[in-house]
Design an enzyme around this catalytic site. Sequence first.
Site, mmCIF file in Angstrom:
data_model
loop_
_atom_site.group_PDB
_atom_site.id
_atom_site.type_symbol
_atom_site.label_atom_id
_atom_site.label_comp_id
_atom_site.label_asym_id
_atom_site.label_seq_id
_atom_site.Cartn_x
_atom_site.Cartn_y
_atom_site.Cartn_z
ATOM 1 C CD GLU A 124 -2.832 -1.321 2.311
ATOM 2 O OE1 GLU A 124 -2.176 -1.668 3.318
ATOM 3 O OE2 GLU A 124 -4.067 -1.203 2.314
ATOM 4 C CD GLU A 144 -3.848 -6.400 3.022
ATOM 5 O OE1 GLU A 144 -3.918 -7.091 1.972
ATOM 6 O OE2 GLU A 144 -3.173 -5.367 3.098
HETATM 7 N N1 COA Z 1 3.167 -8.445 11.550
HETATM 8 C C1 COA Z 1 3.880 -8.778 12.627
HETATM 9 N N2 COA Z 1 4.999 -9.525 12.593
HETATM 10 C C2 COA Z 1 5.400 -9.939 11.389
HETATM 11 C C3 COA Z 1 4.705 -9.637 10.208
HETATM 12 C C4 COA Z 1 3.546 -8.822 10.320
HETATM 13 N N3 COA Z 1 2.867 -8.421 9.237
HETATM 14 N N4 COA Z 1 5.339 -10.204 9.168
HETATM 15 C C5 COA Z 1 6.403 -10.849 9.671
HETATM 16 N N5 COA Z 1 6.443 -10.695 11.019
HETATM 17 C C6 COA Z 1 7.441 -11.218 11.944
HETATM 18 C C7 COA Z 1 7.212 -12.684 12.238
HETATM 19 O O1 COA Z 1 6.247 -12.832 13.258
HETATM 20 C C8 COA Z 1 8.574 -13.114 12.655
HETATM 21 O O2 COA Z 1 8.806 -12.662 13.973
HETATM 22 P P1 COA Z 1 9.463 -13.662 15.076
HETATM 23 O O3 COA Z 1 10.813 -14.001 14.510
HETATM 24 O O4 COA Z 1 9.489 -12.850 16.314
HETATM 25 O O5 COA Z 1 8.551 -14.845 15.114
HETATM 26 C C9 COA Z 1 9.487 -12.299 11.747
HETATM 27 O O6 COA Z 1 8.723 -11.179 11.324
HETATM 28 C C10 COA Z 1 9.937 -13.044 10.498
HETATM 29 O O7 COA Z 1 8.790 -13.493 9.808
HETATM 30 P P2 COA Z 1 8.492 -15.042 9.488
HETATM 31 O O8 COA Z 1 7.018 -15.199 9.376
HETATM 32 O O9 COA Z 1 9.208 -15.912 10.452
HETATM 33 O O10 COA Z 1 9.184 -15.165 8.049
HETATM 34 P P3 COA Z 1 8.785 -16.205 6.915
HETATM 35 O O11 COA Z 1 9.848 -16.098 5.889
HETATM 36 O O12 COA Z 1 8.494 -17.552 7.506
HETATM 37 O O13 COA Z 1 7.403 -15.649 6.299
HETATM 38 C C11 COA Z 1 5.895 -13.985 5.461
HETATM 39 C C12 COA Z 1 7.362 -14.390 5.635
HETATM 40 C C13 COA Z 1 5.891 -12.570 4.864
HETATM 41 C C14 COA Z 1 5.188 -14.937 4.502
HETATM 42 C C15 COA Z 1 5.173 -14.010 6.817
HETATM 43 O O14 COA Z 1 5.965 -13.288 7.746
HETATM 44 C C16 COA Z 1 3.810 -13.408 6.794
HETATM 45 O O15 COA Z 1 2.869 -14.017 6.328
HETATM 46 N N6 COA Z 1 3.665 -12.131 7.283
HETATM 47 C C17 COA Z 1 2.405 -11.476 7.330
HETATM 48 C C18 COA Z 1 2.099 -10.833 5.983
HETATM 49 C C19 COA Z 1 0.722 -10.173 6.027
HETATM 50 O O16 COA Z 1 -0.290 -10.824 6.125
HETATM 51 N N7 COA Z 1 0.710 -8.836 5.950
HETATM 52 C C20 COA Z 1 -0.493 -8.061 5.951
HETATM 53 C C21 COA Z 1 -0.842 -7.628 7.313
HETATM 54 S S1 COA Z 1 -2.357 -6.670 7.300
#
Ligand code: COA
Length: 270
Positions: A124, A144
């Site tokens: 965004e 989302e």
């Molecule tokens: N909010 C909060 N924390 C987040 C985050 C988010 N949107 N995206 C990543 N993190 C954090 C993870 O919780 C993790 O923290 P930790 O090490 O304390 O557990 C760290 O960032 C690394 O992310 P991780 O999920 O372990 O990496 P990954 O390579 O396995 O996965 C993603 C990457 C992007 C697929 C996954 O982090 C994810 O799905 N994030 C959310 C994306 C999303 O839905 N965004 C829209 C929000 S409205």
Amino acid sequence: MHTPDRPAVAPVLASVDDGIARLTLNRPDKLNALNYATIDALMARLDAIETDPAVRAVVLTGAGDRAFSAGGDIREFSGSVARGVAAATQEFVRRGQAMTARIEAFPKPIIVAVNGLAFGGGCEITEAAHLAIASERALFAKPEIRLGMPPTFGGTQRLSRLAGRKRALALLLTGERFSPAQALEMGLVNAVVPHDELIPAASDLARRIVRHAPLAVSAVITAVTRGLNMGIAEGLQVESEQFARMVPTADLAEGLAAWIDGREPLYQGR
Ligand code: COA
């Protein structure tokens, strides 16, 4: 010294080089997820840049080698959601929408350098920014829907205006990831470059803009941004008003005189 209300690590780093500010979202261990402190810090940085005549453009990127931003901080905004509609709207939605609206209407060009994941709010911000360059390592998504919600930082509005309704809806409704090449094709980014060339490419684009008169740069941004959300007649009125604002300026006189004299203009920002 570390104090409780002042984080030891700034959530948004800032530096200035040759009139171009570099802002860096700085929570790499959380993939630069946009918690409230990061959004507030970004807004504060933009406030400072707006009134600093020495800064002419902004390059916005993410720290670390994985992400521009993985979007809103899900753990934090879950707390707001749990407190009900008023808290969720005030703390989360309004804050995020204010951030993207501020970026979109900012009077100095903001170029996003998408250095990795741009999911949710990261996408965004890219939609709202005036210009964007993506690394070949960038990856985009509107995830989302997978959380049971629509986007909230303008993501249902700007992508459909940029890319067209059906392309936007396919991405919004599936939550599937899309490549930098797809982002380029739909007009979400201006260019895709090798990762090592990302910041140089964004800085070069900024330099090619800031050689021009600052007030004229701002007038173009305002006319395009406001005009896009209007009918053509109203938009032309905005264009006319923006030109009228330039007429008494020293820089317009200089730009015209320099062309007539066959020399490079020397702008003063007034
Ligand atoms: N909010 C909060 N924390 C987040 C985050 C988010 N949107 N995206 C990543 N993190 C954090 C993870 O919780 C993790 O923290 P930790 O090490 O304390 O557990 C760290 O960032 C690394 O992310 P991780 O999920 O372990 O990496 P990954 O390579 O396995 O996965 C993603 C990457 C992007 C697929 C996954 O982090 C994810 O799905 N994030 C959310 C994306 C999303 O839905 N965004 C829209 C929000 S409205």
